[in-house]
Design an enzyme around this catalytic site. Structure first.
Site, PDB file in Angstrom:
ATOM      1  N   TRP A   1       0.841  -1.212   0.000  1.00  0.00           N
ATOM      2  CA  TRP A   1       0.000   0.000   0.000  1.00  0.00           C
ATOM      3  C   TRP A   1       0.861   1.240   0.000  1.00  0.00           C
ATOM      4  CZ3 TRP A   1      -4.453  -0.870  -1.817  1.00  0.00           C
ATOM      5  CH2 TRP A   1      -5.083  -2.109  -1.594  1.00  0.00           C
TER       6      TRP A   1
ATOM      7  N   LYS B   1     -12.567  -2.274   5.715  1.00  0.00           N
ATOM      8  CA  LYS B   1     -11.986  -3.206   6.677  1.00  0.00           C
ATOM      9  C   LYS B   1     -12.713  -3.075   8.028  1.00  0.00           C
ATOM     10  CE  LYS B   1      -8.377  -3.747   3.711  1.00  0.00           C
ATOM     11  NZ  LYS B   1      -8.292  -3.249   2.347  1.00  0.00           N
TER      12      LYS B   1
ATOM     13  N   ASP C   1      -2.117   6.504   6.185  1.00  0.00           N
ATOM     14  CA  ASP C   1      -3.146   5.654   5.590  1.00  0.00           C
ATOM     15  C   ASP C   1      -3.498   4.601   6.635  1.00  0.00           C
ATOM     16  OD1 ASP C   1      -4.701   3.831   4.261  1.00  0.00           O
ATOM     17  OD2 ASP C   1      -3.251   3.399   2.674  1.00  0.00           O
TER      18      ASP C   1
END
Lengths: 360, 360
Positions: B102, B195, B171
């Site tokens: 990511w 999530k 993030d």
């Protein structure tokens, strides 16, 4: 449960069978032991939903080969930026037909990224009219011509399309799938879902492959049409639930006789409502040019704002909600998208007739 | 219905009471005669949902005054572009800690918009480790320092935060609301919902107001934090259904004792699972540095890929799905976000013990 007739301009009414299906399989999706919104976007179950939505759009709008169908988040408002970022090359200009508030917003964002020639602006006529389609000519060398097929606030809708040299880019957020369109005549079509397609959260982009190729490599991944086209809109997690509802709505459209069947019903609905307005000329008044009247958002005025307020609240008491016109223009607005049943329009017409009888 | 234990990395398992509540009120929302997804985003009903979500985030994460909470479409992937477009001034540079896939994606998009100093890159250690928090120093004049609080593929998670001069941009897509955080130590936090927050389709951005002010006026409306901050994320139609689910999940977190209660449960879950791995050292092996082990995504290997494949399919047969590691790294991955019940982890631990007994 007492379901109302919902005339909101968007988010808007959806087909009841679609809602009931989504409810029934919400907690446990088709025997997989979890909700669809809990499953991986790489799972076989979601794959079937995703590709079913893409394929349904391709079939129902007869999208030819050579076009990609993208499912993007962020709403049509994000496309106001993504269109020029992707297909307005540096130094080039594009053409605009500005026929209402959505066109104005698209124009403002486009100007952040390049030069624009405004070929038509309906502001002088309070956005109640459209350019004559046959008279529209694109500027030589224009990267594209942008138009808004239907304006939800002014209530104007193109019933004839311009034929121009530049690729046409159309914001069809408020009338996509309401009628057949010559998809091959457009370079790019985009549409937020929350009027005719499903719930807010996903935007459909139908784009000719040569325009995808214009995307400069300098864009971040999400902002590039190339990313979504190459990865079938699965570069990152798509808005799963919105796409699933779109998929169900597309199936429902097939059940209604496809887009031609939907169009026939929409035309009947619009005619009934405009007839009710025109048949009480001293009381109701539609400010929109006859040739430009929208089949999606029917706007009209009463003799006074006081009567308009009475109309809205009395209709609400009879189970018809969302009839207040947009705050920018006032008056009454009945949004009658694909999923508004004919019975809803008939109920409204009956209410209007009675309202004239008692108040006119 | 037979609900499985769902170990997918995202979209991921959600609290069953939340799903059941959403199902019950899906077709008719609280007596309004329509679904919430059919009502106007300017209605009182949606207003309550929207502001409830914003307020819930503010309370549960103790977001101080001077920060805006934005609800944006497009996923964290759109934030990979929006962050530098908004808060990396022309000519300036930012710092990056790259600790997995990511972070790599965020880095690639940031480079499209400005200069980056990579202070740490875990590639040499296959992203199984983190920088020592106390040793991180931001570059003088850096516009911000970007980190990824939890990496879902490598299974690494910060348990101590760096303290640096530059504002920290994090993030937190895969561990937001899993534990208390010192929100006031961050300049900007962003997190895709799918999530720990709800279904895919909305991203939370918590941003300090002085950073919002950096947004250049040259951005299109949707791409500017200023637009969303000024309009309370209602400039355009927000992703209504995703935000509604987030709202319900926030209520559920309150019922679990808030974020401290959630953290205590998450720690117990993670400890049980890592203990099961560490207690079979010749058979299971976690490749991640002890201090960097994620409490959200527990990754481990078996002695052979053949045994790993057997493990995944045998677990599935016992109602535990989504355990296959990411294709980039292989092995096993158990994602145990907030909504994974302790019983799910206990079932997995029992399965692991039995698997070692028969195959070890």
């Amino acid at each position: 449960m007492s379901r109302v007739f919902n005339f909101y301009a968007g988010p808007a009414t959806l087909p009841l069978p679609v809602l009931e299906r989504a409810q029934a399989e919400f907690v446990e999706y088709r025997g997989i032991g979890m909700s669809l919104i809990e499953t991986s976007h790489r799972s076989a179950e979601y794959d079937e939903v995703h590709n079913g939505a893409v394929q349904g759009i391709r079939e129902l709008l007869t999208v030819p080969d050579g076009y990609s169908i993208l499912l993007v988040g962020g709403g049509a408002t994000l496309q106001f930026s993504m269109v020029p970022m992707n297909i307005l090359p540096e130094g080039a200009a594009c053409d605009f037909l500005v026929t209402g508030s959505w066109g104005k917003k698209a124009l403002a964002d486009t100007r952040a990224y390049g030069r624009v020639n405004v070929l038509f602006d309906g502001a002088d006529h309070a956005y109640t009219t459209l350019p004559e389609a046959s008279a529209v000519r694109s500027t030589p060398g224009a990267a594209y011509l942008h138009l808004t097929s239907n304006e939800t606030i002014g209530g104007v809708q193109y019933h004839r399309w311009p034929t121009v040299e530049a690729p046409i880019v159309a914001d069809m957020s408020s009338d996509i799938l309401s009628r057949p369109i010559p998809t091959e005549s457009f370079g790019l079509i985009y549409a937020g879902a929350q009027k005719n397609l499903g719930p807010a959260g996903v935007t459909i982009v139908i784009v000719r492959d040569d325009l995808v190729e214009r995307s400069p490599d300098s864009l971040g991944a999400y902002l590039s049409y190339k990313t979504h086209a190459k990865k079938n809109s699965l570069y990152n997690t798509p808005p799963v639930f919105s796409i699933y509802l779109v998929r169900l709505v597309l199936d429902w459209i097939r059940d209604q006789g496809g887009v031609p069947g939907i169009e026939a019903r929409n035309t009947r609905k619009a005619n009934k409502l405009y007839d009710a307005i025109d048949n009480a000329p001293g009381f109701f008044r539609c400010p929109v040019d006859g040739a430009a009247r929208s089949h999606m958002n029917v706007v009209f005025r009463l003799p006074s704002e006081e009567l308009e307020a009475q109309f809205v609240s009395a209709a609400k008491a009879e189970g018809m909600v969302g009839l207040k016109g947009h705050r920018d223009v006032g008056g009454i607005r009945a949004s009658i998208y694909n999923a508004m049943p004919e019975e809803g329009v008939e109920a409204l017409v009956a209410f209007m007739t009675e309202f004239v009888r008692t108040k006119g």
